[in-house]
Scaffold this active site. Sequence first.
Site, PDB file in Angstrom:
ATOM      1  N   LYS A 111      10.086   3.473 -10.331  1.00  0.00           N
ATOM      2  CA  LYS A 111      10.945   2.516  -9.771  1.00  0.00           C
ATOM      3  C   LYS A 111      12.510   2.999  -9.564  1.00  0.00           C
ATOM      4  CE  LYS A 111       9.566  -1.966 -11.599  1.00  0.00           C
ATOM      5  NZ  LYS A 111      10.191  -3.216 -12.230  1.00  0.00           N
ATOM      6  N   LYS A 194      -0.276  -0.084  -6.116  1.00  0.00           N
ATOM      7  CA  LYS A 194      -0.249  -1.604  -6.433  1.00  0.00           C
ATOM      8  C   LYS A 194       0.316  -2.462  -5.584  1.00  0.00           C
ATOM      9  CE  LYS A 194       2.727  -3.030  -9.720  1.00  0.00           C
ATOM     10  NZ  LYS A 194       3.659  -3.164 -10.794  1.00  0.00           N
ATOM     11  N   LYS A 197       5.432  -7.140  -5.549  1.00  0.00           N
ATOM     12  CA  LYS A 197       6.549  -7.986  -4.957  1.00  0.00           C
ATOM     13  C   LYS A 197       7.544  -7.425  -3.979  1.00  0.00           C
ATOM     14  CE  LYS A 197       7.248 -10.858  -8.931  1.00  0.00           C
ATOM     15  NZ  LYS A 197       7.821 -10.142 -10.510  1.00  0.00           N
TER      16      LYS A 197
HETATM   17  P1  AMP Z   1       6.078  -8.245 -12.496  1.00  0.00           P
HETATM   18  O1  AMP Z   1       5.807  -8.573 -11.134  1.00  0.00           O
HETATM   19  O2  AMP Z   1       6.187  -6.877 -12.519  1.00  0.00           O
HETATM   20  O3  AMP Z   1       7.130  -9.064 -13.373  1.00  0.00           O
HETATM   21  O4  AMP Z   1       4.747  -8.719 -13.286  1.00  0.00           O
HETATM   22  C1  AMP Z   1       4.439  -9.756 -13.951  1.00  0.00           C
HETATM   23  C2  AMP Z   1       2.996  -9.791 -14.419  1.00  0.00           C
HETATM   24  O5  AMP Z   1       2.004  -9.599 -13.347  1.00  0.00           O
HETATM   25  C3  AMP Z   1       2.593  -8.564 -15.423  1.00  0.00           C
HETATM   26  O6  AMP Z   1       1.628  -8.866 -16.232  1.00  0.00           O
HETATM   27  C4  AMP Z   1       1.841  -7.441 -14.308  1.00  0.00           C
HETATM   28  O7  AMP Z   1       0.978  -6.783 -15.010  1.00  0.00           O
HETATM   29  C5  AMP Z   1       1.017  -8.730 -13.499  1.00  0.00           C
HETATM   30  N1  AMP Z   1       0.901  -7.767 -12.171  1.00  0.00           N
HETATM   31  C6  AMP Z   1       1.909  -7.435 -11.332  1.00  0.00           C
HETATM   32  N2  AMP Z   1       1.389  -7.041 -10.226  1.00  0.00           N
HETATM   33  C7  AMP Z   1       0.115  -7.090 -10.446  1.00  0.00           C
HETATM   34  C8  AMP Z   1      -1.043  -6.459  -9.505  1.00  0.00           C
HETATM   35  N3  AMP Z   1      -0.961  -5.902  -8.530  1.00  0.00           N
HETATM   36  N4  AMP Z   1      -2.393  -6.634 -10.191  1.00  0.00           N
HETATM   37  C9  AMP Z   1      -2.427  -7.252 -11.538  1.00  0.00           C
HETATM   38  N5  AMP Z   1      -1.603  -7.604 -12.330  1.00  0.00           N
HETATM   39  C10 AMP Z   1      -0.166  -7.718 -11.503  1.00  0.00           C
END
Ligand code: AMP
Length: 332
Positions: A111, A194, A197
């Site tokens: 990041k 990955k 968002k």
């Molecule tokens: P975040 O968007 O970083 O706040 O992630 C929130 C939750 O979604 C966390 O448990 C991440 O591990 C999961 N997550 C985010 N992106 C992915 C992805 N591409 N595949 C699987 N899990 C994801």
Amino acid sequence: MDRIFSGVQPSGNLTLGNYLGAIRNWVELQNDYECIFCVVDMHAITQWQDPAELTRNTREVAACYLAAGIDPKKNILFNQSAVSAHAELAWIFNCVARMGWLNRMTQFKEKAGKNKENASVGLYVYPNLMAADILLYKGTHVPVGDDQKQHLELARDIAQKFNNDFGKEIFPLPEPMIFGAATRVMSLRDGTKKMSKSDPSEYARIGMKDDADAIALKIRKAKTDPHPVPDSVDGFEDRAEAKNLMNIYGALNNMKLEEVCAQYGGQSFADFKKALTEVAVAKLSPISTEMQRYMDDPAQVDAILRDGAERANAIAQPILQEVKDVVGFLRP
Ligand code: AMP
Ligand code: TRP
């Protein structure tokens, strides 16, 4: 007692990765555990967020939890900044965690990118705040996607060091729960990255608010290769994009990857993509419609979050007080 804590950052449009990797699993777990589900707005501001967008995104993540089927009566749903004990425990953990531990965090490196000097200090100590989120409730289980594994190991290290330093078993060592067919959903444009968002390309992700046309277009444009769908799981060498699309199909349809291979092996990806679009629209449209219904009634979402924050605070305060006493903070 077993207690689940998990959260998603309100830092942009929720993706299919958030849903399949995290939120969908929570819906299943809510019947068997006491669950606390948080919209982690304090984590989001470790990178710049437009204030009006942050407010909106916070409601939207809560709306997605609700639309996906999380029951706000049975579980606690709240936004992190509404319970100030998170910040207080995070400070204590800033003094427990070691620089060397944080220096190993791969997500910070990703990041912060090339310009580490310009990253916020918050981004660097973010895993300490995450440990505080979980341990403030003595959380025992943490359902997340694969990318959070390292942060959870750090949370366990912090819990253990705290217990050792103060000679008391205050915190449990929280267990990661990384399961389901899609623990790591990849970008539709690059199967080695990955789905995120914050990807600059809209075409890299399926968003939880995308309508049927947007889903169809993104799947149609998703990168593949000229070969047909493989008929066995051994046929994915150098075919990360193909594997990702088939994994998504399996996850949405509750099928194993082998079963997807058996059903579609030999067909063209153009045909497979039609089937994928159909299942994606069927599974996601009801959620996005329901999310929109909540977004049209922000007072209802706010009332749910307010109630959740009160209940979260009632659990957190005695634990924070216990920690402060152990640390030796005077209660004048
Ligand atoms: P975040 O968007 O970083 O706040 O992630 C929130 C939750 O979604 C966390 O448990 C991440 O591990 C999961 N997550 C985010 N992106 C992915 C992805 N591409 N595949 C699987 N899990 C994801
Ligand atoms: N760091 C997590 C992510 O980006 C979000 C998060 C913050 C979290 N606090 C948490 C997840 C506590 C589980 C438990 O995905």
